[in-house]
Design an enzyme around this catalytic site. Structure first.
Site, PDB file in Angstrom:
ATOM      1  N   GLU A   4      -1.922  -7.441  14.733  1.00  0.00           N
ATOM      2  CA  GLU A   4      -1.038  -7.264  13.585  1.00  0.00           C
ATOM      3  C   GLU A   4       0.296  -6.640  13.977  1.00  0.00           C
ATOM      4  OE1 GLU A   4      -1.415  -8.624  10.949  1.00  0.00           O
ATOM      5  OE2 GLU A   4      -3.482  -8.620  10.228  1.00  0.00           O
TER       6      GLU A   4
ATOM      7  N   HIS B 141      -2.591   0.375   8.399  1.00  0.00           N
ATOM      8  CA  HIS B 141      -3.089  -0.876   7.810  1.00  0.00           C
ATOM      9  C   HIS B 141      -4.606  -0.817   7.797  1.00  0.00           C
ATOM     10  CE1 HIS B 141      -4.187  -4.959   7.070  1.00  0.00           C
ATOM     11  NE2 HIS B 141      -4.493  -5.235   8.325  1.00  0.00           N
TER      12      HIS B 141
ATOM     13  N   HIS C  30      -8.535  -2.323   5.785  1.00  0.00           N
ATOM     14  CA  HIS C  30      -9.246  -3.329   5.002  1.00  0.00           C
ATOM     15  C   HIS C  30     -10.093  -2.623   3.949  1.00  0.00           C
ATOM     16  CE1 HIS C  30      -9.040  -6.407   8.580  1.00  0.00           C
ATOM     17  NE2 HIS C  30      -7.863  -6.099   8.087  1.00  0.00           N
TER      18      HIS C  30
ATOM     19  N   TYR D 284      -0.596   7.742 -12.797  1.00  0.00           N
ATOM     20  CA  TYR D 284       0.749   8.041 -12.291  1.00  0.00           C
ATOM     21  C   TYR D 284       0.814   8.140 -10.772  1.00  0.00           C
ATOM     22  CZ  TYR D 284      -0.860  12.936 -12.031  1.00  0.00           C
ATOM     23  OH  TYR D 284      -1.557  14.093 -11.739  1.00  0.00           O
TER      24      TYR D 284
ATOM     25  N   HIS E 262      -6.926  -9.495   2.009  1.00  0.00           N
ATOM     26  CA  HIS E 262      -6.799  -8.928   3.354  1.00  0.00           C
ATOM     27  C   HIS E 262      -6.947  -7.407   3.376  1.00  0.00           C
ATOM     28  CE1 HIS E 262      -4.403  -9.134   7.403  1.00  0.00           C
ATOM     29  NE2 HIS E 262      -5.238  -8.106   7.394  1.00  0.00           N
TER      30      HIS E 262
ATOM     31  N   TYR F  66       9.812  17.227  -5.394  1.00  0.00           N
ATOM     32  CA  TYR F  66       8.488  17.810  -5.159  1.00  0.00           C
ATOM     33  C   TYR F  66       7.845  17.224  -3.918  1.00  0.00           C
ATOM     34  CZ  TYR F  66       8.587  20.019  -9.745  1.00  0.00           C
ATOM     35  OH  TYR F  66       8.906  20.785 -10.832  1.00  0.00           O
TER      36      TYR F  66
END
Length: 226
Positions: free
Chosen positions: A87, A105, A107, A126, A167, A222
C-alpha cells in the site's frame, strides 16, 4: 565529513531509530486492539525526506530495529532490505498532499462493514468533527494501486480520515499517536452507527450540518473532544 556534519548525521539516525521503534509499537497496537488481522493494514511515519513504512508480509511481533524500511517521497527504497508494504502508493499520496507526519491504514471490522453500506458515515456523534467532518467513503479500487490512492485523496479532502470501500480505513496526523487515535475513533464511530441502526423499528437521530459546524468551531483551540 566535518564534526558538525557528523553530529547532524548521528542526530538524524537517532531520530529515525526512535521513530521506527514508535512505528512498530503503533503497528502492534493495531493488531492488539483488533483493527487488523495477521499482516493486514500498515503504518508509516515521515522523518524529513524519509518515509518509514511497515514491510510487506511480516507479522508485527517479529519486527525489530534491524528491520527498518524507508523510502524517499518518490517511493525509492533508501533504508532496509525488506519489501515496503504493497500500500505504499496510498501512504505516499497522503504525504505528498498533506502536512501529515504519520499514516495508519487498517482493516477494522466495523469501519469496513460501514464502507460497504453508505457513501458517507452518518453523523451520529460529534466525534466525526475530530476528523474534519462527516467521514467519506472512497470509491473502490484494488489495493496497492494508484487508482486507490487517488480515490482516497478525494475522500480525504479537508478530512484527516476516510473509509475505503470494501477495504478499510485511512487516517493521518501530526504524530503516530494522533493518527492511531483517529483510527480508533473512526472504528468506534462506525460501531456506534451499526449498533444504532440495528434496533428494529427505530432510526437513530443524526446531527445536522449546522450542529456539526458548531462542534468544529468549539474544537478549535482545544485539539481534542470535550
Amino acid at each position: 565529513m566535518s564534526d558538525q556534519q557528523r553530529d547532524a548525521s548521528d542526530q538524524q539516525q537517532g531520530v529515525i531509530e526512535q521513530t521506527w521503534a514508535d512505528l512498530v509499537t503503533t503497528a502492534r497496537r493495531t493488531a492488539a486492539d483488533g483493527l487488523v488481522v495477521g499482516t493486514s493494514g500498515n503504518v508509516s511515519a515521515r522523518v524529513g525526506d524519509t518515509i518509514l513504512v511497515t514491510p510487506s508480509g511480516v507479522p508485527y511481533d517479529r519486527l525489530g530495529p534491524q528491520d527498518v524500511v524507508g523510502v524517499d517521497p518518490e517511493g525509492n527504497q533508501v533504508l532496509g532490505v525488506l519489501t515496503p508494504t504493497s500500500e505504499l502508493p496510498l501512504h505516499l499520496a497522503v504525504y505528498r498532499n498533506t502536512d501529515a507526519a504519520a499514516v495508519v491504514h487498517t482493516h477494522a471490522v466495523h469501519a469496513t462493514a460501514v464502507s460497504t453500506l453508505v457513501p458517507e458515515v452518518p453523523s451520529i456523534h460529534y466525534a466525526a468533527a475530530m476528523l474534519g467532518g462527516p467521514v467519506r467513503v472512497a470509491a473502490y479500487a484494488r489495493y496497492g494501486t494508484e487508482e486507490l490512492a487517488a480515490n482516497m485523496l478525494d475522500a480525504l479532502r479537508d478530512r484527516t480520515g476516510c473509509l475505503l470501500r470494501n477495504h478499510g480505513t485511512v487516517t493521518h496526523g501530526a504524530t503516530l499517536d494522533e493518527a492511531y487515535d483517529r483510527t480508533a475513533q473512526l472504528e468506534w464511530l462506525c460501531r456506534l452507527w451499526l449498533a444504532a441502526v440495528s434496533v428494529p423499528g427505530l432510526s437513530p437521530a443524526l446531527l445536522t450540518p449546522a450542529q456539526m459546524d458548531d462542534v468544529r468551531e468549539a474544537l478549535k483551540g482545544y485539539g481534542q473532544a470535550r
